[in-house]
Every structure is written in C-alpha cells, then in structure tokens.
Design a protein around this motif. Structure first.
Motif, PDB file in Angstrom:
ATOM      1  N   TYR A 310      35.783  38.139  35.625  1.00 48.73           N
ATOM      2  CA  TYR A 310      35.128  39.215  36.367  1.00 48.73           C
ATOM      3  C   TYR A 310      33.616  39.023  36.378  1.00 48.73           C
ATOM      4  O   TYR A 310      33.028  38.565  35.394  1.00 48.73           O
ATOM      5  CB  TYR A 310      35.478  40.578  35.760  1.00 48.73           C
ATOM      6  CG  TYR A 310      36.900  40.999  36.012  1.00 48.73           C
ATOM      7  CD1 TYR A 310      37.268  41.586  37.224  1.00 48.73           C
ATOM      8  CD2 TYR A 310      37.884  40.793  35.056  1.00 48.73           C
ATOM      9  CE1 TYR A 310      38.582  41.966  37.469  1.00 48.73           C
ATOM     10  CE2 TYR A 310      39.207  41.165  35.291  1.00 48.73           C
ATOM     11  CZ  TYR A 310      39.546  41.752  36.499  1.00 48.73           C
ATOM     12  OH  TYR A 310      40.853  42.116  36.729  1.00 48.73           O
ATOM     13  N   ARG A 330      36.694  45.084  41.434  1.00 48.16           N
ATOM     14  CA  ARG A 330      37.143  44.665  42.768  1.00 48.16           C
ATOM     15  C   ARG A 330      38.217  45.542  43.407  1.00 48.16           C
ATOM     16  O   ARG A 330      38.318  45.621  44.614  1.00 48.16           O
ATOM     17  CB  ARG A 330      37.631  43.201  42.746  1.00 48.16           C
ATOM     18  CG  ARG A 330      36.597  42.205  42.311  1.00 48.16           C
ATOM     19  CD  ARG A 330      37.075  40.786  42.516  1.00 48.16           C
ATOM     20  NE  ARG A 330      38.065  40.351  41.564  1.00 48.16           N
ATOM     21  CZ  ARG A 330      37.793  39.678  40.444  1.00 48.16           C
ATOM     22  NH1 ARG A 330      36.540  39.388  40.141  1.00 48.16           N
ATOM     23  NH2 ARG A 330      38.752  39.294  39.630  1.00 48.16           N
ATOM     24  N   ARG A 331      39.038  46.219  42.612  1.00 46.91           N
ATOM     25  CA  ARG A 331      40.128  47.020  43.156  1.00 46.91           C
ATOM     26  C   ARG A 331      40.125  48.413  42.532  1.00 46.91           C
ATOM     27  O   ARG A 331      39.789  48.576  41.353  1.00 46.91           O
ATOM     28  CB  ARG A 331      41.474  46.345  42.875  1.00 46.91           C
ATOM     29  CG  ARG A 331      41.641  44.993  43.540  1.00 46.91           C
ATOM     30  CD  ARG A 331      42.713  44.156  42.859  1.00 46.91           C
ATOM     31  NE  ARG A 331      44.005  44.828  42.754  1.00 46.91           N
ATOM     32  CZ  ARG A 331      45.029  44.337  42.045  1.00 46.91           C
ATOM     33  NH1 ARG A 331      44.902  43.203  41.361  1.00 46.91           N
ATOM     34  NH2 ARG A 331      46.169  44.998  42.013  1.00 46.91           N
ATOM     35  N   GLU A 332      40.541  49.408  43.322  1.00 48.14           N
ATOM     36  CA  GLU A 332      40.560  50.790  42.837  1.00 48.14           C
ATOM     37  C   GLU A 332      41.472  50.947  41.637  1.00 48.14           C
ATOM     38  O   GLU A 332      41.121  51.607  40.659  1.00 48.14           O
ATOM     39  CB  GLU A 332      41.011  51.721  43.969  1.00 48.14           C
ATOM     40  CG  GLU A 332      41.056  53.178  43.568  1.00 48.14           C
ATOM     41  CD  GLU A 332      41.421  54.101  44.724  1.00 48.14           C
ATOM     42  OE1 GLU A 332      42.179  55.064  44.500  1.00 48.14           O
ATOM     43  OE2 GLU A 332      40.949  53.848  45.845  1.00 48.14           O
ATOM     44  N   GLU A 333      42.658  50.337  41.698  1.00 50.93           N
ATOM     45  CA  GLU A 333      43.608  50.494  40.598  1.00 50.93           C
ATOM     46  C   GLU A 333      43.102  49.828  39.316  1.00 50.93           C
ATOM     47  O   GLU A 333      43.404  50.277  38.207  1.00 50.93           O
ATOM     48  CB  GLU A 333      44.987  49.950  40.979  1.00 50.93           C
ATOM     49  CG  GLU A 333      45.001  48.480  41.411  1.00 50.93           C
ATOM     50  CD  GLU A 333      44.843  48.300  42.907  1.00 50.93           C
ATOM     51  OE1 GLU A 333      45.452  47.336  43.439  1.00 50.93           O
ATOM     52  OE2 GLU A 333      44.132  49.097  43.539  1.00 50.93           O
ATOM     53  N   ALA A 334      42.327  48.757  39.460  1.00 46.02           N
ATOM     54  CA  ALA A 334      41.743  48.102  38.286  1.00 46.02           C
ATOM     55  C   ALA A 334      40.683  48.995  37.652  1.00 46.02           C
ATOM     56  O   ALA A 334      40.603  49.112  36.419  1.00 46.02           O
ATOM     57  CB  ALA A 334      41.135  46.760  38.684  1.00 46.02           C
ATOM     58  N   GLU A 389      33.410  51.037  47.033  1.00 48.26           N
ATOM     59  CA  GLU A 389      33.049  49.637  46.839  1.00 48.26           C
ATOM     60  C   GLU A 389      31.774  49.552  46.009  1.00 48.26           C
ATOM     61  O   GLU A 389      30.876  50.392  46.174  1.00 48.26           O
ATOM     62  CB  GLU A 389      32.836  48.962  48.206  1.00 48.26           C
ATOM     63  CG  GLU A 389      34.096  48.853  49.055  1.00 48.26           C
ATOM     64  CD  GLU A 389      35.061  47.787  48.549  1.00 48.26           C
ATOM     65  OE1 GLU A 389      34.677  47.000  47.645  1.00 48.26           O
ATOM     66  OE2 GLU A 389      36.184  47.724  49.056  1.00 48.26           O
ATOM     67  N   TYR A 391      33.911  48.988  43.496  1.00 51.95           N
ATOM     68  CA  TYR A 391      34.834  49.385  42.438  1.00 51.95           C
ATOM     69  C   TYR A 391      34.385  48.810  41.087  1.00 51.95           C
ATOM     70  O   TYR A 391      35.143  48.155  40.370  1.00 51.95           O
ATOM     71  CB  TYR A 391      36.264  48.959  42.772  1.00 51.95           C
ATOM     72  CG  TYR A 391      36.792  49.665  43.983  1.00 51.95           C
ATOM     73  CD1 TYR A 391      37.024  51.038  43.965  1.00 51.95           C
ATOM     74  CD2 TYR A 391      37.021  48.982  45.179  1.00 51.95           C
ATOM     75  CE1 TYR A 391      37.478  51.713  45.092  1.00 51.95           C
ATOM     76  CE2 TYR A 391      37.478  49.659  46.318  1.00 51.95           C
ATOM     77  CZ  TYR A 391      37.698  51.010  46.256  1.00 51.95           C
ATOM     78  OH  TYR A 391      38.150  51.671  47.376  1.00 51.95           O
ATOM     79  N   ILE A 420      47.309  43.847  36.206  1.00 57.57           N
ATOM     80  CA  ILE A 420      46.069  43.663  36.971  1.00 57.57           C
ATOM     81  C   ILE A 420      45.215  42.563  36.367  1.00 57.57           C
ATOM     82  O   ILE A 420      44.595  41.788  37.085  1.00 57.57           O
ATOM     83  CB  ILE A 420      45.274  44.988  37.015  1.00 57.57           C
ATOM     84  CG1 ILE A 420      46.104  46.065  37.731  1.00 57.57           C
ATOM     85  CG2 ILE A 420      43.934  44.805  37.697  1.00 57.57           C
ATOM     86  CD1 ILE A 420      45.527  47.451  37.602  1.00 57.57           C
TER      87      ILE A 420
END
Length: 423
Positions: A310, A330-334, A389, A391, A420
């Motif tokens: 990351y 990078r991702r909402e769920e992460a 963004e 995220y 993830i």
C-alpha cells in the motif's frame, strides 16, 4: 511476541517483524526528539514553580486562581511563546482557532490562507460553507486563499505576490487534515512568515498547530508565527486532559483572544477551573512522551502497510511534521475493514463495530475508529476518514507504542479476514 488473546496471522506477524527492523533508526530519532522535548517541559514546570497548591479548584468568577495563571505560564514556556491561554472550556481545537480568529480580526480585515482550503470544520467559521450565521464573513471579514502547488507544498512565489499591507492575517494550517499534502515543518512556517513580514510587516501570522505540537524540537511561535492554537485532546494534552484547548503567541494577541473568550477588560483574569487544573498540568507533563509514542505508532503503521504494497504518506523513514499517518487503501471496503480492525485494538469499546455515518461539519459520510478514554481524543489511537476517493485512512495517536503497534496489526488482520489484504 503477540499475547495469545490476539489471534493475528503469522504472515502479519512476520511483516511486523520486518517493519520493526526497517524503522529501528527512525524510532531512535523519535526518542531523541522526545528526550529533548520532555526535558524542555520539565524545565517549564520547574521554572514556573508548579506546586500542589496550583491544583486547587476555584468556582464562580475564579478570581486569583493561581493554578490557571501558572498553567498558562508552563505552556507558554514549553511552546516558546510570550504568553498562552489554556482553558478546559475550549470545547475543541476548532473552538480555540475560532476564538483566536475573532479575537484579533476586525470588520474590514482580510484573512489570507496560504495553505489552500482550511480543514472542514473551519470552513463554516469562515463562512465558506453553511448559512454564514455567526461566521467571519457575516462580520465583514474577508477571506482570500493561495492554493498549494500540485505536489501539496506551499507556493512561496504566489504567497509573495498575494501578501500586501492590506492583509491583516496570513493563516497557515500545519497539518494535512483530510488531504494527502505534506504537513508543514516549523522551517516551512518560518519561510512563510519571513515572506509575509517582508510584504506586510504588521500582519499577523497565525498557525493551526493541531497534531504538530512536540513533533519537532521547536514550535511555530519560535519560528516567526505570531499566534497559534490547538486542542488539548490532541498532542499537548498528553492523553490525560479530558477536554480543552490553547492559544499561544505574542502577549498582546493572546490578551485580545482572552477578551473574546471572556469579556473585554477581564480577559484572562477570570474563569474558574472547577478542579480541572491537576489533569491539565499532568497532561502537559506527559505530552512530549505521548507524542513520541504516537509518532512511533505512525512510523510502524507506514512500514507495516508498505510491506503489503500500500502507498503510505509519510513514508516509514520520512521526516514527520505531525502525528498523522495516511494509508491509501484504494477501496471503500478496505477502508471500512481497516478502521474496524483498529477499533478491535482499543482499550475502550473494543466490542463496537464502527460504521460510516453523517457527521456534522463534513460533506460526506465519515467512519471513525476511536476506543478512547476521552471521547474524540486524537492523541489516543484512532483512525478515521471520509468515504471518498482515494479511500485513505488517516491514523493518529497511540498512548503507548506497544498497544499502538498492535492496533495497526489488528487493522491488517481485519482486512485479511475479509480477503482484502494480500499477505
């Protein structure tokens, strides 16, 4: 060695061990700064003659509260300022900043922000968002702005062009806030102050110093800033202060701010302390050490998540100007899994599962992990972010490095369990 109660995958433990090896020189540098700042704080206590009598409670008007007066003196000395206004009844850092702004700006004055758009909660104070009721704009105070360069650093050339004798205040936000731009070192602030004073000798250079106290050996007020403010439930409260904030800087400006907090003519001379002095003194004493622990936690978090590929800012070995560590997930769920993992490592409310929600003062949903002894204390381990963004999770705090490091590992474990994290 991980205590058996914490079920952390061996791959994360191995990555953590590698991270610790990489940041060993960084931790040594943090310890050196902490050592210096802790000695500075001890000197401030000794030279101010702090005694148990200063912990006594006052009521009513608070006339003659010696503890209140000496507490101001301790903070002024530790922060390298002529004077300070330290009060438990500052409800937040934004409140302290607001009192400072209204304390020294008058109708017709112009405030020039030279670090782009200020932090979300201050925009309503200025009148950039909301209905403007009670804002600087409603009182006829003009706002102008110099944007940062594309790399997030100050545009010194543009600042030199925009500052004129008509500018009353040059405003600097030291920390990155919810952005990825670099936070400012005192040397950067000194350069801005020098430019400002050359162009407008009578202007006030004011710094939002939140998250930056005791990260370096000096503070902005030792490097050209006339005034600065911050929250006691961040660095300068040491994880002990239950609430409050401070304003520090030039004596005349601090006095003007005190007139805004109380009344013209009474200023700092009134305000009972209701038994809060002991915790505020103790918090100040612990502040340099606790800030160092938070910096160690930030450096470890950067190194750990770099191991998993990351992007992080600052980098693990990059010099730091505040306690905030951003991890670009990078991702909402992460992002959600990260914050929920940090919550699992909290000493308070570890059983709670944070969820995104609509928070006053923000333009989108925000998720916050904060199992703290003091509600909202950013010097205690926390992680939060708006759901937008890129995220990124903004992580800060850690009352001690041992638990702070574990909190970062639990964030990685939470992501791994949801498929993830690529470990």
């Amino acid at each position: 060695m991980i205590y058996p109660a914490f079920q952390i995958d061996s791959r994360i433990q191995d990555a953590a061990a590698r991270a610790m090896e990489k940041i060993a020189p960084v931790l040594k540098g943090i310890d050196d700064t902490t050592d210096y700042n802790q000695q500075k704080m001890l000197s401030a206590f000794i030279s101010s003659g702090v005694s148990e009598s200063h912990f006594a409670a006052s009521t009513g008007y608070g006339y003659g509260d010696r503890g209140r007066e000496v507490l101001d003196q301790v903070y002024a000395k530790a922060l390298g300022a002529e004077d300070a206004l330290v009060r438990y009844n500052f409800v937040s850092g934004t409140h302290a900043l607001t009192v400072a702004l209204f304390g020294v700006l008058r109708p017709g004055d112009t405030m020039l922000s030279v670090t782009g758009l200020p932090y979300d909660t201050l925009r309503g104070v200025i009148g950039l968002t909301g209905d403007g009721n009670g804002s600087l704009k409603e009182f006829g105070i003009r706002y102008e702005q110099v944007d940062l360069l594309p790399d997030g650093t100050p545009d010194y050339a543009a600042i030199a062009q925009r500052v004129t004798p008509s500018i009353k205040m040059v405003y600097i936000q030291r920390s990155r806030g919810y952005s990825l731009r670099p936070s400012l070192f005192v040397e950067d602030i000194e350069r801005i102050a020098k430019i400002a004073k050359e162009k407008a000798p009578n202007c006030i250079v004011m710094v939002d110093n939140c998250y930056g106290e005791f990260v370096q050996r000096d503070e902005p007020t030792s490097h050209g800033a006339d005034l600065m403010a911050g929250s006691l439930i961040k660095n300068p409260g040491g994880g002990v202060a239950p609430t409050g904030g401070y304003i520090a800087g030039r004596r005349d400006l601090v006095e003007s701010c005190s007139y805004r907090l109380t009344t013209p003519g009474t200023g700092k001379e009134i305000g009972c302390t209701l038994g809060n002095n002991r915790e505020l003194f103790m918090g100040a004493f612990h502040a340099p050490h606790v800030t160092g622990e938070a910096l160690k936690t930030a450096a470890f978090t950067a190194a750990l998540f770099s191991e998993f590929g990351y992007d992080v800012t600052p980098k693990p070995d990059e010099p730091r100007a505040d306690i905030i560590q951003a991890v670009l997930l990078r991702r909402e769920e992460a992002l959600i899994a990260f914050c929920q993992g940090v919550q699992k490592g909290a000493p308070v409310d570890a059983f709670v599962t944070p969820e995104p929600w609509d928070m006053p003062g923000y333009d989108c949903q925000v998720i916050m992990a904060a199992g703290a002894f003091t509600l909202g204390a950013s010097i205690e381990l926390s992680a939060d972010a708006p759901l937008r963004e890129p995220y990124a999770a903004w992580m800060q705090g850690g009352l001690n490095f041992h638990s702070g490091r574990l909190g970062a590992m639990l964030a990685a474990q939470s992501m791994l369990e949801r498929g993830i994290l690529e470990a």
